[in-house]
Design a protein around this motif. Sequence first.
Motif, PDB file in Angstrom:
ATOM      1  N   PHE A  97      -9.725 -15.231  -5.559  1.00  0.00           N
ATOM      2  CA  PHE A  97      -9.483 -13.925  -6.185  1.00  0.00           C
ATOM      3  C   PHE A  97     -10.183 -12.823  -5.410  1.00  0.00           C
ATOM      4  O   PHE A  97     -11.139 -13.074  -4.672  1.00  0.00           O
ATOM      5  N   VAL A  98      -9.727 -11.608  -5.649  1.00  0.00           N
ATOM      6  CA  VAL A  98     -10.423 -10.436  -5.133  1.00  0.00           C
ATOM      7  C   VAL A  98     -10.493  -9.434  -6.280  1.00  0.00           C
ATOM      8  O   VAL A  98      -9.521  -9.246  -7.017  1.00  0.00           O
ATOM      9  N   ILE A 115       4.083  -3.425  -1.835  1.00  0.00           N
ATOM     10  CA  ILE A 115       3.355  -2.146  -1.915  1.00  0.00           C
ATOM     11  C   ILE A 115       2.150  -2.384  -2.821  1.00  0.00           C
ATOM     12  O   ILE A 115       2.309  -2.711  -4.003  1.00  0.00           O
ATOM     13  N   ALA A 116       0.947  -2.244  -2.250  1.00  0.00           N
ATOM     14  CA  ALA A 116      -0.254  -2.586  -3.012  1.00  0.00           C
ATOM     15  C   ALA A 116      -1.327  -1.532  -2.857  1.00  0.00           C
ATOM     16  O   ALA A 116      -1.474  -0.924  -1.800  1.00  0.00           O
ATOM     17  N   ILE A 135      -3.532  -6.062  -3.750  1.00  0.00           N
ATOM     18  CA  ILE A 135      -3.067  -6.793  -2.567  1.00  0.00           C
ATOM     19  C   ILE A 135      -3.137  -8.316  -2.792  1.00  0.00           C
ATOM     20  O   ILE A 135      -2.498  -9.089  -2.075  1.00  0.00           O
ATOM     21  N   ALA A 136      -3.873  -8.756  -3.836  1.00  0.00           N
ATOM     22  CA  ALA A 136      -4.108 -10.196  -4.034  1.00  0.00           C
ATOM     23  C   ALA A 136      -2.808 -11.004  -4.028  1.00  0.00           C
ATOM     24  O   ALA A 136      -2.624 -11.916  -3.214  1.00  0.00           O
ATOM     25  N   GLY A 137      -1.908 -10.679  -4.954  1.00  0.00           N
ATOM     26  CA  GLY A 137      -0.661 -11.453  -5.054  1.00  0.00           C
ATOM     27  C   GLY A 137       0.185 -11.346  -3.798  1.00  0.00           C
ATOM     28  O   GLY A 137       0.919 -12.279  -3.445  1.00  0.00           O
ATOM     29  N   ALA A 159       1.880  -3.752  -6.875  1.00  0.00           N
ATOM     30  CA  ALA A 159       0.676  -4.037  -7.674  1.00  0.00           C
ATOM     31  C   ALA A 159      -0.429  -3.076  -7.283  1.00  0.00           C
ATOM     32  O   ALA A 159      -0.577  -2.714  -6.114  1.00  0.00           O
ATOM     33  N   GLY A 160      -1.207  -2.673  -8.273  1.00  0.00           N
ATOM     34  CA  GLY A 160      -2.318  -1.765  -7.981  1.00  0.00           C
ATOM     35  C   GLY A 160      -2.675  -0.948  -9.196  1.00  0.00           C
ATOM     36  O   GLY A 160      -2.250  -1.259 -10.308  1.00  0.00           O
ATOM     37  N   PRO A 161      -3.444   0.133  -8.997  1.00  0.00           N
ATOM     38  CA  PRO A 161      -3.807   0.990 -10.127  1.00  0.00           C
ATOM     39  C   PRO A 161      -2.546   1.606 -10.760  1.00  0.00           C
ATOM     40  O   PRO A 161      -1.581   1.903 -10.031  1.00  0.00           O
TER      41      PRO A 161
END
Length: 347
Positions: free
Chosen positions: A166-167, A212-213, A218-220, A317-319
């Motif tokens: 994980f991150v 797009i992360a 960016i994990a997935g 994924a992201g904020p």
Amino acid sequence: MKVKVQTKSGQFDFECEQDENLLYAGLRNGLTLPYECATGTCGTCRARVKDGEPRLVWTEAPGLKFVKKEKNELLMCRSVVQGDCTLRVPAEISQLPGNKTVPDYRKGKIRNIQALTHDVISFDIDIDIPMTYEAGQFVVIEAPEVTGGRAYSMVNYDTQTNILSFVIKRKPEGDFSDWLFENNVEGLELEVFGPLGKATFHPEENKNILCIAGGSGIAGMMAIMERGCEESYFSDHKGYVFFGARTAKDMFFVDELTSFVNAYPENLEVTVALSDEGISKELEALHPNIKFDTGFVHTATSEKMAGKFENMMAYVAGPPPMVDGALRMLVVEAKLPGTDIRYDKFG
Ligand code: FES
């Protein structure tokens, strides 16, 4: 305890332990109950109580704003049972055949904690029972010292693995990230429930890939890139990764992303977009196989990808503001159909 679920596709029953999470009990019994975040924020798992007295365990859950309390609705992912009950779930659901992988509980220990930037760490969880999952999936992690579970996507891709990577980016007032950053948590035990999530990569779909992360989103995407590279997917499909960070100091996984590009230089492109500073010559010289841009990551994606969206599956994924901007761009500018855009609503 017996839980009956009345749905648009008929009635289903499943067994649930005393004080067990209602959603997790249904999912581990193979029912395709509706959910997205699995942690009380999105409202997707709402259900109406017809009989019995399930108990809401997180009365502050943000997802409760989607629930009609006067109609006796609750969030399955934040409720437990203390006796038999009957729920009405406004969705089509089905019972998975017995040979399908279903999410379940595992015990784990935290290992290999590493600081990637001033506010991002990576770590592994060694789990007691191997897990098989799709690239892009997540699990809910619960630590005994922190109330409630948190959803995190796996960075690694594997089958029948005992190690999940994980991150995590430290969040203001984030209880779980504060706990991780402020304590010596190496070796501590956690509970993991999963795998969960539908923002998954399936090579047989035969599409080009756009990721797009922002930040730890960016994990997935790392798992998707890992699987794609392992299966030589990018020898005949295009892959584009756009990774947003505030400054060069906030970037991480750049070496790993470079190694993906180096494996498929003809077809893989990684662009890092810095929102709060310009691109120095030193930065470009340090990472010659990574492209750099300035501004928000969805704006950089829109500019660089114009005319290249054909046969594309997009992952976001992201904020939340970044995810909203990227989704708007993909629908309005790229004109991708909803079926070709995948994301999980954690925020
Ligand atoms: Fe339960 Fe999101 S609120 S799945």
